[in-house]
Design a protein around this motif. Structure first.
Motif, PDB file in Angstrom:
ATOM      1  N   LYS A 124      75.614  31.859  -0.907  1.00  0.00           N
ATOM      2  CA  LYS A 124      76.272  33.139  -0.681  1.00  0.00           C
ATOM      3  C   LYS A 124      76.687  33.726  -2.024  1.00  0.00           C
ATOM      4  O   LYS A 124      77.526  33.177  -2.725  1.00  0.00           O
ATOM      5  CB  LYS A 124      77.492  32.952   0.207  1.00  0.00           C
ATOM      6  N   LYS A 125      76.070  34.842  -2.365  1.00  0.00           N
ATOM      7  CA  LYS A 125      76.422  35.506  -3.618  1.00  0.00           C
ATOM      8  C   LYS A 125      77.518  36.522  -3.373  1.00  0.00           C
ATOM      9  O   LYS A 125      77.570  37.151  -2.320  1.00  0.00           O
ATOM     10  CB  LYS A 125      75.201  36.197  -4.222  1.00  0.00           C
ATOM     11  N   LYS A 126      78.360  36.669  -4.374  1.00  0.00           N
ATOM     12  CA  LYS A 126      79.456  37.627  -4.336  1.00  0.00           C
ATOM     13  C   LYS A 126      79.640  38.212  -5.729  1.00  0.00           C
ATOM     14  O   LYS A 126      79.144  37.666  -6.703  1.00  0.00           O
ATOM     15  CB  LYS A 126      80.761  36.924  -3.941  1.00  0.00           C
ATOM     16  N   HIS A 170      84.337  41.794   1.314  1.00  0.00           N
ATOM     17  CA  HIS A 170      83.452  41.485   2.440  1.00  0.00           C
ATOM     18  C   HIS A 170      83.995  40.265   3.185  1.00  0.00           C
ATOM     19  O   HIS A 170      83.316  39.255   3.361  1.00  0.00           O
ATOM     20  CB  HIS A 170      82.005  41.288   1.976  1.00  0.00           C
ATOM     21  N   GLU A 229      85.376  37.375   5.531  1.00  0.00           N
ATOM     22  CA  GLU A 229      84.707  36.676   6.620  1.00  0.00           C
ATOM     23  C   GLU A 229      85.165  37.227   7.972  1.00  0.00           C
ATOM     24  O   GLU A 229      84.357  37.513   8.841  1.00  0.00           O
ATOM     25  CB  GLU A 229      84.992  35.177   6.524  1.00  0.00           C
ATOM     26  N   ARG A 278      78.474  44.047  10.396  1.00  0.00           N
ATOM     27  CA  ARG A 278      77.791  43.109   9.512  1.00  0.00           C
ATOM     28  C   ARG A 278      76.454  42.782  10.184  1.00  0.00           C
ATOM     29  O   ARG A 278      76.422  42.525  11.379  1.00  0.00           O
ATOM     30  CB  ARG A 278      78.654  41.856   9.351  1.00  0.00           C
ATOM     31  N   ASP A 283      75.426  36.629   9.452  1.00  0.00           N
ATOM     32  CA  ASP A 283      76.304  35.760   8.675  1.00  0.00           C
ATOM     33  C   ASP A 283      76.001  35.891   7.187  1.00  0.00           C
ATOM     34  O   ASP A 283      74.841  36.027   6.792  1.00  0.00           O
ATOM     35  CB  ASP A 283      76.121  34.294   9.091  1.00  0.00           C
ATOM     36  N   ASN A 284      77.038  35.841   6.385  1.00  0.00           N
ATOM     37  CA  ASN A 284      76.931  35.941   4.924  1.00  0.00           C
ATOM     38  C   ASN A 284      76.319  37.254   4.451  1.00  0.00           C
ATOM     39  O   ASN A 284      75.798  37.332   3.341  1.00  0.00           O
ATOM     40  CB  ASN A 284      76.156  34.760   4.330  1.00  0.00           C
ATOM     41  N   LYS A 285      76.364  38.276   5.275  1.00  0.00           N
ATOM     42  CA  LYS A 285      75.876  39.602   4.908  1.00  0.00           C
ATOM     43  C   LYS A 285      77.075  40.484   4.604  1.00  0.00           C
ATOM     44  O   LYS A 285      78.183  40.243   5.082  1.00  0.00           O
ATOM     45  CB  LYS A 285      75.052  40.225   6.048  1.00  0.00           C
ATOM     46  N   ASP A 324      76.345  33.145  -7.099  1.00  0.00           N
ATOM     47  CA  ASP A 324      76.617  32.267  -5.973  1.00  0.00           C
ATOM     48  C   ASP A 324      78.031  31.684  -6.115  1.00  0.00           C
ATOM     49  O   ASP A 324      78.476  31.401  -7.231  1.00  0.00           O
ATOM     50  CB  ASP A 324      75.566  31.143  -5.960  1.00  0.00           C
ATOM     51  N   GLU A 325      78.709  31.524  -4.997  1.00  0.00           N
ATOM     52  CA  GLU A 325      80.071  30.971  -5.024  1.00  0.00           C
ATOM     53  C   GLU A 325      80.113  29.595  -5.678  1.00  0.00           C
ATOM     54  O   GLU A 325      81.026  29.281  -6.430  1.00  0.00           O
ATOM     55  CB  GLU A 325      80.636  30.881  -3.603  1.00  0.00           C
TER      56      GLU A 325
END
Length: 173
Positions: free
Chosen positions: A2-4, A62, A64, A79, A82-84, A148-149
């Motif tokens: 999951k990138k942020k 964003h 959760e 959304r 998931d993870n979007k 990525d986290e």
């Protein structure tokens, strides 16, 4: 993975290049000069605030359990999986401001015409082309990073380990 967008606050110089790049990325032309000539007002979704003379870039997390999604009466805030990123469907948005009120970070605005909410979408079009969000690309000091986290956490651990080692007196074996 999951990138942020992660922020290195100490690197931000307050130039607001991220804000400008965001506005251009969300314009119809994707070109600064053309957007100015068309008098387009696409708005930006990242903001550089100032606290005690220090520039602080802030953006949507964003979340959760995004309260903006829960508050939206039309389902415009949504959304796609998931993870979007949390997105706003401007065709479904009625500009009621419920998402604005629900966001605990103040990261949602209403468009200049009052018809739709505006928030960071991580430059979803750019992501589909394997490009980083526009704000990250525009940041010349690298205060903004799209990573990525796990990579972010590893970098922080490495930095702490380095500080610990440097603070210890040299030992002769």
């Amino acid at each position: 993975m999951k990138k942020k967008i992660f922020i290195k606050f100490e690197k931000c110089v307050g130039c607001k290049s991220c804000e400008l790049a965001c506005a251009v990325a969300h314009s119809s032309t994707k070109d600064l000069e053309a957007a100015i000539l068309l008098e387009e007002k696409p708005g930006y979704r990242i903001k550089v605030e100032t606290y005690k003379d220090r520039p602080i870039p802030v953006h949507c997390s964003h979340c959760e359990d995004a309260t903006c999604i829960l508050a939206c009466p039309t389902g415009a805030a949504h959304r796609d999986g998931d993870n979007k990123p949390v997105l706003i469907d401007s065709d479904r948005c009625i500009g009621c401001s419920m998402c604005v009120q629900a966001c605990p970070f103040g990261m949602i605005d209403i468009s200049a015409d009052g018809k739709s909410a505006l928030k960071c979408d991580l430059c979803i079009e750019r992501l589909s082309d394997n490009k980083a969000p526009a704000c990250v690309t525009a940041c010349f000091t690298k205060a903004l990073q799209y990573i990525d986290e796990k990579e972010h956490s590893q970098a922080k651990r490495s930095k702490i380990a380095e500080k610990i080692v440097k603070s210890q007196p040299e030992q002769n074996s």
